[in-house]
Design an enzyme around this catalytic site. Structure first.
Site, PDB file in Angstrom:
ATOM      1  NE  ARG A  57      -3.793   0.941   1.020  1.00  0.00           N
ATOM      2  CZ  ARG A  57      -4.857   0.921   0.223  1.00  0.00           C
ATOM      3  NH1 ARG A  57      -4.910   1.731  -0.800  1.00  0.00           N
ATOM      4  NH2 ARG A  57      -5.849   0.109   0.446  1.00  0.00           N
ATOM      5  CB  ILE A 108      -3.293   5.947   8.930  1.00  0.00           C
ATOM      6  CG1 ILE A 108      -3.557   7.186   9.792  1.00  0.00           C
ATOM      7  CG2 ILE A 108      -4.168   4.788   9.399  1.00  0.00           C
ATOM      8  CD1 ILE A 108      -5.003   7.654   9.790  1.00  0.00           C
ATOM      9  N   PRO A 109      -0.439   3.657   8.245  1.00  0.00           N
ATOM     10  CG  PRO A 109       1.422   2.585   9.172  1.00  0.00           C
ATOM     11  CD  PRO A 109       0.591   3.819   9.274  1.00  0.00           C
ATOM     12  CG  HIS A 110      -4.500   1.445   5.540  1.00  0.00           C
ATOM     13  ND1 HIS A 110      -3.999   2.729   5.559  1.00  0.00           N
ATOM     14  CD2 HIS A 110      -5.305   1.365   4.456  1.00  0.00           C
ATOM     15  CE1 HIS A 110      -4.495   3.395   4.530  1.00  0.00           C
ATOM     16  NE2 HIS A 110      -5.277   2.601   3.844  1.00  0.00           N
ATOM     17  N   GLY A 111      -3.188  -2.099   5.108  1.00  0.00           N
ATOM     18  CA  GLY A 111      -3.034  -3.021   3.983  1.00  0.00           C
ATOM     19  C   GLY A 111      -3.846  -2.616   2.760  1.00  0.00           C
TER      20      GLY A 111
END
Length: 144
Positions: free
Chosen positions: A46, A60-63
């Site tokens: 991502r 806000i790291p997310h998949g």
């Protein structure tokens, strides 16, 4: 069950690099039982396609959408770094790892965005003396 628990609030983390921050947030989500190890790889995927920097010292790291099957439960991990991290030319002090089951991440994201849209709240989060104080400031993320 709350998406954020006090044990998943980390203050004054020694992390100094973006990849290290994403890895740490991912590890904490795995430890919380919210995601599989594969989800952490999707967080890096991502980030490669689209920066997760949101402004006001927040990332806000997310998949990826393809990794939604790797999400076992909704959870949030909140990391405040001791030093600013260079996040693609932006200064980050808060890394929020996020996993939302059945599309729940959008609601969680909007609650975080509301908190970080207020500069006073960001200042309070920067000044908070410990994890308990930070957790208290973030209480609204757990409200139904």
């Amino acid at each position: 069950m709350p998406v954020l628990t006090q044990d998943r609030v980390i203050v004054d983390s020694p992390i100094t690099e973006k990849d290290e921050a994403i890895r740490e947030a991912g590890r904490a989500l795995v430890a919380a039982g919210a995601v599989t190890d594969s989800y952490v790889d999707a967080m890096f995927a991502r980030e490669k396609n689209l920066s997760t920097y949101m402004g006001n010292f927040l990332a806000i790291p997310h998949g990826t959408n393809e990794a939604k099957d790797e999400v076992l439960d909704s959870a949030l991990v909140f990391i405040r770094t001791a030093q600013p991290i260079d996040w693609g030319g932006n200064e980050v002090r808060f890394v929020v790892g996020i996993a939302g089951k059945d599309g729940g991440h959008l609601e969680i994201l909007s609650k975080i965005a509301l908190i970080f849209s207020e500069e006073d709240e960001v200042e309070k989060l920067l000044a908070a003396p410990d994890a308990a104080a930070v957790y208290e400031l973030l209480g609204s993320v757990n409200e139904e």
